[in-house]
Design an enzyme around this catalytic site. Sequence first.
Site, PDB file in Angstrom:
ATOM      1  N   SER A 192       0.821  -1.206   0.000  1.00 29.65           N
ATOM      2  CA  SER A 192       0.000   0.000   0.000  1.00 29.65           C
ATOM      3  C   SER A 192       0.855   1.257   0.000  1.00 29.65           C
ATOM      4  CB  SER A 192      -0.935  -0.009   1.201  1.00 29.65           C
ATOM      5  OG  SER A 192      -0.215  -0.279   2.366  1.00 29.65           O
ATOM      6  N   HIS A 250      -2.196  -2.415  -6.373  1.00 31.99           N
ATOM      7  CA  HIS A 250      -2.707  -2.046  -5.051  1.00 31.99           C
ATOM      8  C   HIS A 250      -4.233  -2.079  -5.034  1.00 31.99           C
ATOM      9  CE1 HIS A 250      -3.144   1.178  -1.698  1.00 31.99           C
ATOM     10  NE2 HIS A 250      -3.231  -0.045  -1.214  1.00 31.99           N
ATOM     11  N   GLU A 308      -4.814   0.530  -7.967  1.00 34.06           N
ATOM     12  CA  GLU A 308      -3.707   1.395  -8.381  1.00 34.06           C
ATOM     13  C   GLU A 308      -2.648   0.484  -9.007  1.00 34.06           C
ATOM     14  OE1 GLU A 308      -3.007   5.268  -5.645  1.00 34.06           O
ATOM     15  OE2 GLU A 308      -2.776   3.394  -4.564  1.00 34.06           O
ATOM     16  N   ASN A 366      -3.009   6.372  -0.536  1.00 39.44           N
ATOM     17  CA  ASN A 366      -2.629   6.531   0.867  1.00 39.44           C
ATOM     18  C   ASN A 366      -1.922   7.843   1.167  1.00 39.44           C
ATOM     19  OD1 ASN A 366      -3.793   4.329   2.111  1.00 39.44           O
ATOM     20  ND2 ASN A 366      -2.258   2.981   1.225  1.00 39.44           N
TER      21      ASN A 366
HETATM   22  N1  CAA Z   1     -16.079  -8.181   1.932  1.00 41.23           N
HETATM   23  C1  CAA Z   1     -16.939  -8.299   0.909  1.00 41.23           C
HETATM   24  N2  CAA Z   1     -18.062  -7.567   0.802  1.00 41.23           N
HETATM   25  C2  CAA Z   1     -18.335  -6.696   1.773  1.00 41.23           C
HETATM   26  C3  CAA Z   1     -17.485  -6.526   2.885  1.00 41.23           C
HETATM   27  C4  CAA Z   1     -16.320  -7.325   2.946  1.00 41.23           C
HETATM   28  N3  CAA Z   1     -15.448  -7.207   3.938  1.00 41.23           N
HETATM   29  N4  CAA Z   1     -18.028  -5.583   3.681  1.00 41.23           N
HETATM   30  C5  CAA Z   1     -19.148  -5.171   3.099  1.00 41.23           C
HETATM   31  N5  CAA Z   1     -19.340  -5.838   1.951  1.00 41.23           N
HETATM   32  C6  CAA Z   1     -20.419  -5.672   0.995  1.00 41.23           C
HETATM   33  C7  CAA Z   1     -21.703  -6.132   1.609  1.00 41.23           C
HETATM   34  O1  CAA Z   1     -21.904  -7.499   1.334  1.00 41.23           O
HETATM   35  C8  CAA Z   1     -22.717  -5.266   0.916  1.00 41.23           C
HETATM   36  O2  CAA Z   1     -23.027  -5.786  -0.351  1.00 41.23           O
HETATM   37  P1  CAA Z   1     -24.547  -5.800  -0.844  1.00 41.23           P
HETATM   38  O3  CAA Z   1     -25.211  -4.581  -0.317  1.00 41.23           O
HETATM   39  O4  CAA Z   1     -24.394  -5.817  -2.317  1.00 41.23           O
HETATM   40  O5  CAA Z   1     -25.061  -7.035  -0.267  1.00 41.23           O
HETATM   41  C9  CAA Z   1     -21.995  -3.966   0.609  1.00 41.23           C
HETATM   42  O6  CAA Z   1     -20.597  -4.272   0.742  1.00 41.23           O
HETATM   43  C10 CAA Z   1     -22.372  -2.899   1.573  1.00 41.23           C
HETATM   44  O7  CAA Z   1     -22.128  -3.421   2.857  1.00 41.23           O
HETATM   45  P2  CAA Z   1     -22.975  -3.046   4.138  1.00 41.23           P
HETATM   46  O8  CAA Z   1     -24.395  -2.726   3.727  1.00 41.23           O
HETATM   47  O9  CAA Z   1     -22.786  -4.096   5.172  1.00 41.23           O
HETATM   48  O10 CAA Z   1     -22.251  -1.787   4.731  1.00 41.23           O
HETATM   49  P3  CAA Z   1     -21.993  -0.379   4.101  1.00 41.23           P
HETATM   50  O11 CAA Z   1     -23.073   0.078   3.199  1.00 41.23           O
HETATM   51  O12 CAA Z   1     -21.645   0.446   5.279  1.00 41.23           O
HETATM   52  O13 CAA Z   1     -20.693  -0.581   3.200  1.00 41.23           O
HETATM   53  C11 CAA Z   1     -18.363  -0.565   2.964  1.00 41.23           C
HETATM   54  C12 CAA Z   1     -19.520  -1.156   3.717  1.00 41.23           C
HETATM   55  C13 CAA Z   1     -18.447  -0.999   1.494  1.00 41.23           C
HETATM   56  C14 CAA Z   1     -17.094  -1.131   3.580  1.00 41.23           C
HETATM   57  C15 CAA Z   1     -18.446   1.003   3.030  1.00 41.23           C
HETATM   58  O14 CAA Z   1     -18.580   1.388   4.368  1.00 41.23           O
HETATM   59  C16 CAA Z   1     -17.248   1.692   2.442  1.00 41.23           C
HETATM   60  O15 CAA Z   1     -17.133   1.869   1.239  1.00 41.23           O
HETATM   61  N6  CAA Z   1     -16.302   2.112   3.326  1.00 41.23           N
HETATM   62  C17 CAA Z   1     -15.069   2.764   2.903  1.00 41.23           C
HETATM   63  C18 CAA Z   1     -14.085   1.712   2.465  1.00 41.23           C
HETATM   64  C19 CAA Z   1     -12.785   2.309   2.041  1.00 41.23           C
HETATM   65  O16 CAA Z   1     -12.528   3.491   2.091  1.00 41.23           O
HETATM   66  N7  CAA Z   1     -11.893   1.428   1.598  1.00 41.23           N
HETATM   67  C20 CAA Z   1     -10.552   1.817   1.236  1.00 41.23           C
HETATM   68  C21 CAA Z   1      -9.685   1.590   2.420  1.00 41.23           C
HETATM   69  S1  CAA Z   1      -8.055   2.106   2.097  1.00 41.23           S
HETATM   70  C22 CAA Z   1      -7.342   0.805   1.360  1.00 41.23           C
HETATM   71  O17 CAA Z   1      -7.863  -0.250   1.224  1.00 41.23           O
HETATM   72  C23 CAA Z   1      -5.970   1.065   0.894  1.00 41.23           C
HETATM   73  C24 CAA Z   1      -4.907   0.790   1.857  1.00 41.23           C
HETATM   74  O18 CAA Z   1      -3.809   0.519   1.402  1.00 41.23           O
HETATM   75  C25 CAA Z   1      -5.033   0.944   3.314  1.00 41.23           C
END
Ligand code: CAA
Length: 284
Positions: free
Chosen positions: A119, A140, A152, A190
């Site tokens: 990352s 990424h 990415e 990031n």
């Molecule tokens: N794995 C697979 N699917 C998942 C999941 C997981 N861990 N968590 C949630 N989902 C799916 C659910 O199944 C659901 O799908 P459907 O509605 O189609 O059934 C959908 O995502 C939405 O989930 P929820 O309704 O339970 O919850 P939500 O609406 O709050 O969404 C979320 C959850 C998608 C995680 C949302 O909160 C979100 O987009 N959060 C931000 C995530 C983000 O910023 N990610 C980047 C992180 S940084 C990174 O990854 C880079 C790094 O190097 C650190």
Amino acid sequence: MSIQTIMVIGAGQMGSGIAQVAASADRKVLWHDLSMPLIDKGMLVISNQLDRNVAKGRLTEEAKVSILSRIQPTGDMEEAAQVDLVIEAISENMAWKTALFQKLDGICPPQVIMATNTSSLPITEIAAATTRPSQVIGMHFMNPVPVMPLIEIIRGLETSQNVFDAIFQLSKELGKTPVEVQDFPGFVSNRILMPMINEAIFTVYEGVATVEAVDTVMKLGMNHPMGPLELADFIGLDTCLSIMEILNEGFKDSKYRPCPLLRKYVKAGRLGRKSGQGFYTYST
Ligand code: CAA
């Protein structure tokens, strides 16, 4: 260069998501980790995710069985000799990653592509640990991998155009949107996200607002799906700290200094969701 067989290394949340997405896109996946119990746990997570899709009518039971059958757990890294691509998704530790790439370099035939899901660590430096830096590239993925559409794509200094094209094409076939970014600390995602999370931690540390208040401001005021502190817990506070250290070290600019409260939580073992406690408490 057609990529049909992929070894995913690492059974954490990123490795699990990558294995699921690759198998769902009809690729054969060899899934390796030093800990087989972690892989078994990961298979259960993937199976549960696919069950949800079946329950929602988005996947047939047959398709689910077929996806799971394409993921083959393996405790033997030598099997990397049979694949077209290895995707490394182990912890953000340069020494571990370079050791792994050196080992893979000795196992894989020369045409095998080696991608790292780092990352924030430099792709060029990871590639330099091998005798084939032209075959090494950054891929990424974002967490949760099955949901987030972005990858990415980062070339190291020596990455070949053929390798870049093959990985760009594969990313699309995995149903993702690849975006090319340059090999600089934190890439784009990031470099922007982590200072925001770090600043959110500073606002709590300085008593400007509570954890809940900070997250509510960002969710309701900026339409973020998660507040930054909830997101930090989701990513893992150790990962957030390690990325801030890499930005701080890489740019030598004090604007990237990690908040002392983040360090304190990591030292205390409060790593977020995965440890049951971070800025929030979770029942695991
Ligand atoms: N794995 C697979 N699917 C998942 C999941 C997981 N861990 N968590 C949630 N989902 C799916 C659910 O199944 C659901 O799908 P459907 O509605 O189609 O059934 C959908 O995502 C939405 O989930 P929820 O309704 O339970 O919850 P939500 O609406 O709050 O969404 C979320 C959850 C998608 C995680 C949302 O909160 C979100 O987009 N959060 C931000 C995530 C983000 O910023 N990610 C980047 C992180 S940084 C990174 O990854 C880079 C790094 O190097 C650190």
